[in-house]
Scaffold this motif. Structure first.
Motif, PDB file in Angstrom:
ATOM      1  N   ASP A 151       0.957  -1.154   0.084  1.00  0.00           N
ATOM      2  CA  ASP A 151      -0.037   0.236  -0.108  1.00  0.00           C
ATOM      3  C   ASP A 151       0.808   1.385   0.128  1.00  0.00           C
ATOM      4  OD1 ASP A 151      -2.511  -1.566   0.065  1.00  0.00           O
ATOM      5  OD2 ASP A 151      -2.000  -1.742   2.337  1.00  0.00           O
ATOM      6  N   ARG A 202      -5.430   8.839  -3.421  1.00  0.00           N
ATOM      7  CA  ARG A 202      -6.737   7.978  -3.786  1.00  0.00           C
ATOM      8  C   ARG A 202      -7.240   8.263  -5.044  1.00  0.00           C
ATOM      9  NH1 ARG A 202      -9.591   5.347  -5.430  1.00  0.00           N
ATOM     10  NH2 ARG A 202     -11.653   4.629  -4.581  1.00  0.00           N
ATOM     11  N   LEU A 220      -5.315   5.876  -7.825  1.00  0.00           N
ATOM     12  CA  LEU A 220      -5.800   4.652  -7.540  1.00  0.00           C
ATOM     13  C   LEU A 220      -6.992   4.674  -8.587  1.00  0.00           C
ATOM     14  CD1 LEU A 220      -6.139   3.746  -3.638  1.00  0.00           C
ATOM     15  CD2 LEU A 220      -4.345   3.026  -5.439  1.00  0.00           C
ATOM     16  N   PRO A 247      -6.399  -1.906  -8.741  1.00  0.00           N
ATOM     17  CA  PRO A 247      -7.149  -2.332  -7.649  1.00  0.00           C
ATOM     18  C   PRO A 247      -6.519  -2.725  -6.208  1.00  0.00           C
ATOM     19  CG  PRO A 247      -6.178  -4.048  -9.358  1.00  0.00           C
ATOM     20  CD  PRO A 247      -5.509  -2.605  -9.644  1.00  0.00           C
ATOM     21  N   GLU A 248      -6.967  -2.820  -5.277  1.00  0.00           N
ATOM     22  CA  GLU A 248      -6.630  -3.354  -4.054  1.00  0.00           C
ATOM     23  C   GLU A 248      -5.817  -2.461  -3.081  1.00  0.00           C
ATOM     24  OE1 GLU A 248      -5.232  -7.271  -4.707  1.00  0.00           O
ATOM     25  OE2 GLU A 248      -7.217  -7.962  -5.746  1.00  0.00           O
ATOM     26  N   ARG A 249      -4.886  -1.737  -3.877  1.00  0.00           N
ATOM     27  CA  ARG A 249      -4.009  -1.019  -2.861  1.00  0.00           C
ATOM     28  C   ARG A 249      -4.763   0.042  -1.993  1.00  0.00           C
ATOM     29  NH1 ARG A 249       1.305  -1.983  -5.058  1.00  0.00           N
ATOM     30  NH2 ARG A 249       1.335  -2.317  -7.113  1.00  0.00           N
ATOM     31  N   LYS A 250      -4.218   0.368  -0.684  1.00  0.00           N
ATOM     32  CA  LYS A 250      -4.853   1.260   0.210  1.00  0.00           C
ATOM     33  C   LYS A 250      -3.958   2.297   0.499  1.00  0.00           C
ATOM     34  CE  LYS A 250      -5.551  -1.813   3.035  1.00  0.00           C
ATOM     35  NZ  LYS A 250      -5.264  -3.023   2.713  1.00  0.00           N
ATOM     36  N   ASP A 254     -13.357   6.885   1.198  1.00  0.00           N
ATOM     37  CA  ASP A 254     -13.992   5.430   0.917  1.00  0.00           C
ATOM     38  C   ASP A 254     -12.942   4.689   1.915  1.00  0.00           C
ATOM     39  OD1 ASP A 254     -11.921   4.676  -0.460  1.00  0.00           O
ATOM     40  OD2 ASP A 254     -13.005   4.587  -2.291  1.00  0.00           O
ATOM     41  N   ASP A 255     -13.305   3.193   2.045  1.00  0.00           N
ATOM     42  CA  ASP A 255     -12.561   2.373   2.839  1.00  0.00           C
ATOM     43  C   ASP A 255     -11.252   2.090   2.210  1.00  0.00           C
ATOM     44  OD1 ASP A 255     -13.195   0.532   0.742  1.00  0.00           O
ATOM     45  OD2 ASP A 255     -14.489  -0.637   1.793  1.00  0.00           O
ATOM     46  N   ARG A 256     -10.925   2.507   1.262  1.00  0.00           N
ATOM     47  CA  ARG A 256      -9.508   2.401   0.551  1.00  0.00           C
ATOM     48  C   ARG A 256      -8.292   3.535   1.328  1.00  0.00           C
ATOM     49  NH1 ARG A 256      -9.114   1.060  -5.558  1.00  0.00           N
ATOM     50  NH2 ARG A 256      -7.280   0.395  -4.863  1.00  0.00           N
ATOM     51  N   ARG A 267      -7.218   4.659   4.867  1.00  0.00           N
ATOM     52  CA  ARG A 267      -7.053   4.299   6.321  1.00  0.00           C
ATOM     53  C   ARG A 267      -6.120   5.103   7.156  1.00  0.00           C
ATOM     54  NH1 ARG A 267      -7.699  -1.591   6.223  1.00  0.00           N
ATOM     55  NH2 ARG A 267      -9.542  -1.521   4.609  1.00  0.00           N
TER      56      ARG A 267
END
Ligand SMILES: C[S@@+](CC[C@H](N)C(=O)[O-])C[C@H]1O[C@@H](n2cnc3c(N)ncnc32)[C@H](O)[C@@H]1O
Length: 260
Positions: free
Chosen positions: A86, A102, A105, A111-114, A160-162, A164
């Motif tokens: 990430d 963000r 992305l 995809p997937e990385r935060k 969003d939830d990507r 943290r």
């Protein structure tokens, strides 16, 4: 006359460029400067540590175009080389870099990385270990609260939830990230102690080939913390500079292409 459809490439470049202009508030603060030359800190009084503009007009980031370009090229390089992990920024202030990461992305369909945002959300603490770090003389500790940062991110439609959040002083929080893996680490916390603590906990989590960006290369405490850490752990990956930021890739082949 039939209009040509814009290419996907054109759309992405235009979108990312517009986003960079937005998070720096260039469209409002830029005056006659070109975007390449624009420095939002010209609206900041270094002596008093106060902005000369209305608070509502504050940019979301202190970074300038070249430094935002470096982040984008790091992301592109990480993707091209499939470096696992990430992204994290340690020292986010008002969240502009988190917004950019963000957005990248989405723009590059990654995809997937935060995106991790680590900050006290209460400003830069005074050094405890380092002495004579000029950062300790700053009256402005660059405070932006968690609510303010979240609102900024929401305003750009990027929450969003990507994303943290890692709220709290690095010495109390970063050890809890031990199970994470990062492909991009961006340190922007100014002082010797803060940079040293970030390196201690985060650098072991950087994947081989991952990119390490140091924002405050012009600040002696930051630079010394980096050089001390590298010397202690025998890190010899070459350091490159781009628009007053420093970076290297872990066991990689930098300089990053695409930076002009
Ligand atoms: C100059 S600002 C970061 C600028 C930001 N990256 C931008 O895009 O404009 C420094 C940030 O580091 C944070 N910081 C510094 N030392 C810290 C520490 N030890 N623990 C947590 N946050 C820290 C401050 O709260 C502040 O938000």
């Amino acid at each position: 006359m039939q209009m040509a459809e814009p290419s996907v490439q054109f759309d992405r470049e235009a979108y990312v460029d517009l986003l960079k202009r937005s998070i720096t508030n260039f469209h409002y603060l830029g005056d006659d400067a070109s975007f390449e030359q624009f420095r939002c800190v010209s609206h900041y009084d270094l002596d008093t540590g106060e902005w000369k503009i209305d608070r509502a007009a504050l940019p979301a980031t202190l970074l300038r175009k070249g430094q935002l370009d470096l982040i984008e090229q790091a992301v592109v390089w990480i993707e091209a080389n499939q470096v696992p992990g990430d992204y994290i920024e340690a020292g986010v202030w008002r969240g502009g870099v988190i917004i950019l990461l963000r957005a990248l992305l989405g723009a590059y369909a990654i995809p997937e990385r935060k995106v991790f945002a680590a900050d006290s959300f209460a400003g830069i603490p005074l050094n405890v270990r380092a002495v004579n770090d000029p950062v300790d003389l700053w009256t402005d500790r660059w405070v932006a609260g968690l609510d303010e940062v979240k609102k900024n991110i929401e305003r750009f439609g990027m929450m969003d939830d990507r994303i943290r959040f890692v709220p709290g002083f690095f010495a109390d929080t970063l050890h809890a990230l031990g199970n994470e893996r990062f492909s991009l680490i961006r340190l922007d916390s100014d002082s010797y102690d803060s940079v040293e603590t970030s390196l201690e906990y985060l650098y072991p989590l950087l994947s081989d080939g991952g990119v390490m960006i140091i924002d405050d290369w012009h600040l002696p405490g930051c630079r010394m913390a980096v050089m001390d850490y590298r010397a202690h752990f025998g890190i010899t990956d070459p350091i490159y500079e781009h628009d007053a930021n420093a970076y290297w890739t872990k066991k990689g082949l930098a300089p990053l292409p695409g930076l002009g």
